[in-house]
Scaffold this motif. Structure first.
Motif, PDB file in Angstrom:
ATOM      1  N   LYS A  17      47.942  32.513  37.478  1.00 27.19           N
ATOM      2  CA  LYS A  17      46.645  32.702  36.819  1.00 27.19           C
ATOM      3  C   LYS A  17      45.602  33.210  37.802  1.00 27.19           C
ATOM      4  CE  LYS A  17      45.603  30.080  33.103  1.00 27.19           C
ATOM      5  NZ  LYS A  17      45.195  28.917  32.352  1.00 27.19           N
ATOM      6  N   MET A  18      45.586  32.644  39.005  1.00 26.50           N
ATOM      7  CA  MET A  18      44.619  33.072  40.025  1.00 26.50           C
ATOM      8  C   MET A  18      44.836  34.542  40.373  1.00 26.50           C
ATOM      9  SD  MET A  18      42.243  32.131  42.156  1.00 26.50           S
ATOM     10  CE  MET A  18      41.552  32.565  43.728  1.00 26.50           C
ATOM     11  N   GLY A  19      46.083  34.941  40.555  1.00 29.31           N
ATOM     12  CA  GLY A  19      46.388  36.333  40.867  1.00 29.31           C
ATOM     13  C   GLY A  19      46.007  37.268  39.739  1.00 29.31           C
ATOM     14  N   ALA A  20      46.250  36.848  38.497  1.00 28.66           N
ATOM     15  CA  ALA A  20      45.911  37.685  37.343  1.00 28.66           C
ATOM     16  C   ALA A  20      44.400  37.833  37.198  1.00 28.66           C
ATOM     17  CB  ALA A  20      46.510  37.092  36.075  1.00 28.66           C
ATOM     18  N   ILE A  21      43.664  36.768  37.461  1.00 28.09           N
ATOM     19  CA  ILE A  21      42.197  36.830  37.372  1.00 28.09           C
ATOM     20  C   ILE A  21      41.648  37.757  38.450  1.00 28.09           C
ATOM     21  CG2 ILE A  21      40.093  35.477  37.678  1.00 28.09           C
ATOM     22  CD1 ILE A  21      41.633  33.138  36.324  1.00 28.09           C
ATOM     23  N   LEU A  22      42.176  37.643  39.677  1.00 27.97           N
ATOM     24  CA  LEU A  22      41.739  38.535  40.760  1.00 27.97           C
ATOM     25  C   LEU A  22      42.087  39.987  40.449  1.00 27.97           C
ATOM     26  CD1 LEU A  22      42.478  36.697  44.109  1.00 27.97           C
ATOM     27  CD2 LEU A  22      40.306  37.556  43.305  1.00 27.97           C
ATOM     28  N   ALA A  54      40.811  43.459  55.494  1.00 26.74           N
ATOM     29  CA  ALA A  54      41.387  42.462  56.404  1.00 26.74           C
ATOM     30  C   ALA A  54      40.774  41.088  56.156  1.00 26.74           C
ATOM     31  CB  ALA A  54      41.176  42.893  57.853  1.00 26.74           C
ATOM     32  N   VAL A  55      39.459  41.047  55.964  1.00 29.09           N
ATOM     33  CA  VAL A  55      38.797  39.764  55.705  1.00 29.09           C
ATOM     34  C   VAL A  55      39.156  39.259  54.305  1.00 29.09           C
ATOM     35  CG1 VAL A  55      36.560  38.627  55.466  1.00 29.09           C
ATOM     36  CG2 VAL A  55      36.939  40.222  57.333  1.00 29.09           C
ATOM     37  N   PHE A  56      39.240  40.165  53.327  1.00 25.76           N
ATOM     38  CA  PHE A  56      39.615  39.764  51.963  1.00 25.76           C
ATOM     39  C   PHE A  56      40.990  39.116  51.942  1.00 25.76           C
ATOM     40  CE2 PHE A  56      42.189  40.984  48.260  1.00 25.76           C
ATOM     41  CZ  PHE A  56      41.562  40.222  47.296  1.00 25.76           C
ATOM     42  N   SER A  57      41.900  39.598  52.761  1.00 27.27           N
ATOM     43  CA  SER A  57      43.257  39.039  52.756  1.00 27.27           C
ATOM     44  C   SER A  57      43.284  37.586  53.221  1.00 27.27           C
ATOM     45  CB  SER A  57      44.195  39.893  53.609  1.00 27.27           C
ATOM     46  OG  SER A  57      43.813  39.803  54.968  1.00 27.27           O
ATOM     47  N   GLN A  58      42.197  37.110  53.824  1.00 23.08           N
ATOM     48  CA  GLN A  58      42.112  35.717  54.271  1.00 23.08           C
ATOM     49  C   GLN A  58      41.332  34.842  53.293  1.00 23.08           C
ATOM     50  OE1 GLN A  58      43.833  34.825  57.016  1.00 23.08           O
ATOM     51  NE2 GLN A  58      44.481  36.958  57.017  1.00 23.08           N
ATOM     52  N   PHE A  59      41.118  35.326  52.068  1.00 21.94           N
ATOM     53  CA  PHE A  59      40.277  34.601  51.113  1.00 21.94           C
ATOM     54  C   PHE A  59      40.827  33.232  50.773  1.00 21.94           C
ATOM     55  CE2 PHE A  59      43.352  36.201  48.117  1.00 21.94           C
ATOM     56  CZ  PHE A  59      43.408  35.216  47.152  1.00 21.94           C
ATOM     57  N   TRP A  60      42.117  33.020  50.904  1.00 20.96           N
ATOM     58  CA  TRP A  60      42.715  31.755  50.482  1.00 20.96           C
ATOM     59  C   TRP A  60      42.149  30.577  51.266  1.00 20.96           C
ATOM     60  CZ3 TRP A  60      44.877  30.719  46.187  1.00 20.96           C
ATOM     61  CH2 TRP A  60      45.556  29.522  46.025  1.00 20.96           C
ATOM     62  N   PRO A  64      34.589  32.460  49.493  1.00 20.39           N
ATOM     63  CA  PRO A  64      33.545  33.499  49.590  1.00 20.39           C
ATOM     64  C   PRO A  64      34.006  34.773  50.291  1.00 20.39           C
ATOM     65  CG  PRO A  64      32.581  31.376  50.028  1.00 20.39           C
ATOM     66  CD  PRO A  64      34.063  31.165  49.931  1.00 20.39           C
ATOM     67  N   LEU A  65      35.175  34.753  50.928  1.00 15.47           N
ATOM     68  CA  LEU A  65      35.682  35.967  51.572  1.00 15.47           C
ATOM     69  C   LEU A  65      36.188  36.992  50.556  1.00 15.47           C
ATOM     70  CD1 LEU A  65      37.647  34.409  54.570  1.00 15.47           C
ATOM     71  CD2 LEU A  65      35.347  35.360  54.566  1.00 15.47           C
ATOM     72  N   ILE A  66      36.326  36.602  49.305  1.00 18.75           N
ATOM     73  CA  ILE A  66      36.807  37.522  48.270  1.00 18.75           C
ATOM     74  C   ILE A  66      35.877  38.727  48.137  1.00 18.75           C
ATOM     75  CG2 ILE A  66      37.149  37.752  45.778  1.00 18.75           C
ATOM     76  CD1 ILE A  66      38.237  34.931  45.760  1.00 18.75           C
ATOM     77  N   TYR A  67      34.595  38.517  48.318  1.00 19.43           N
ATOM     78  CA  TYR A  67      33.623  39.595  48.107  1.00 19.43           C
ATOM     79  C   TYR A  67      33.748  40.723  49.129  1.00 19.43           C
ATOM     80  CZ  TYR A  67      31.556  36.309  44.887  1.00 19.43           C
ATOM     81  OH  TYR A  67      31.360  35.442  43.850  1.00 19.43           O
ATOM     82  N   PHE A  68      34.453  40.501  50.223  1.00 19.30           N
ATOM     83  CA  PHE A  68      34.604  41.542  51.238  1.00 19.30           C
ATOM     84  C   PHE A  68      35.431  42.722  50.740  1.00 19.30           C
ATOM     85  CE2 PHE A  68      32.941  38.396  54.059  1.00 19.30           C
ATOM     86  CZ  PHE A  68      32.364  39.109  55.093  1.00 19.30           C
ATOM     87  N   ILE A  69      36.163  42.543  49.658  1.00 16.60           N
ATOM     88  CA  ILE A  69      36.951  43.661  49.131  1.00 16.60           C
ATOM     89  C   ILE A  69      36.040  44.794  48.663  1.00 16.60           C
ATOM     90  CG2 ILE A  69      37.142  42.876  46.742  1.00 16.60           C
ATOM     91  CD1 ILE A  69      40.078  43.856  46.880  1.00 16.60           C
TER      92      ILE A  69
END
Length: 175
Positions: A17-22, A54-60, A64-69
């Motif tokens: 679900k998390m992957g589908a939402i992202l 690179a920063v987005f890939s560490q969002f887990w 808040p690192l998700i926004y770097f994408i």
């Protein structure tokens, strides 16, 4: 459609679900008018885009690192103007289905529907317990009935016996 099914399915795994939402959020970014681009138009690396991914890939580790994408997004738009800065008429030939270019309908949580009450399953143990309770109640009722019959017949017998005895006593005393 596949992402929507995964998002709305309550039995789906949390990670799915998390992957589908992202994925749905990334697809819908910029009104579906952006791409992820790591190279500039001159074929050089865009450092901000590379760092953003690179920063987005560490969002887990910290959400808040998700926004770097968004640093890697590049708008895709066709803007055409002529020398008078007026928009000319464009015609495009595409062999793809028009539904491919339609905006998807927004996902909404399923509406609460009234559930129909289904009959409750009866287990064999509960059926046995009910049968045992009914049998005990029948036996108790039969015992009370027989006790009542015995009590009434003994009461009549004892009262008739007393009557006989009293008359005998009365008869003996008269002599």
């Amino acid at each position: 459609r596949q992402l929507e099914k995964i998002i709305l399915d309550k039995h789906e795994d949390t990670m799915s679900k998390m992957g589908a939402i992202l994925a749905s959020g990334i697809i819908d970014a910029g009104g579906r008018n952006v791409t992820i681009r790591l190279l500039s138009k001159t074929k050089h690396n865009k450092v901000t885009a590379v760092v953003g991914l690179a920063v987005f890939s560490q969002f887990w580790y910290w959400y808040p690192l998700i926004y770097f994408i968004s640093l890697a997004f590049s708008p895709t738009a066709l803007i055409g103007v002529n020398y008078d800065l007026k928009v000319p008429r464009f015609e495009f030939l595409s062999h793809a289905k028009p539904s491919l270019f339609e905006y998807p309908r927004p996902t909404s949580p399923p509406s609460a529907t009234s559930t129909v009450k289904l009959p409750t399953a009866v287990l064999s143990t509960s059926a046995k317990a009910k049968a045992r309770a009914k049998k005990e109640a029948d036996q108790k009722a039969a015992m009370e009935k027989s006790a009542a019959e015995d009590g009434s017949s003994s009461a009549t017998a004892s009262s008739s016996g007393k009557g006989v005895k009293t008359t005998e006593k009365d008869g003996d005393s008269m002599q």
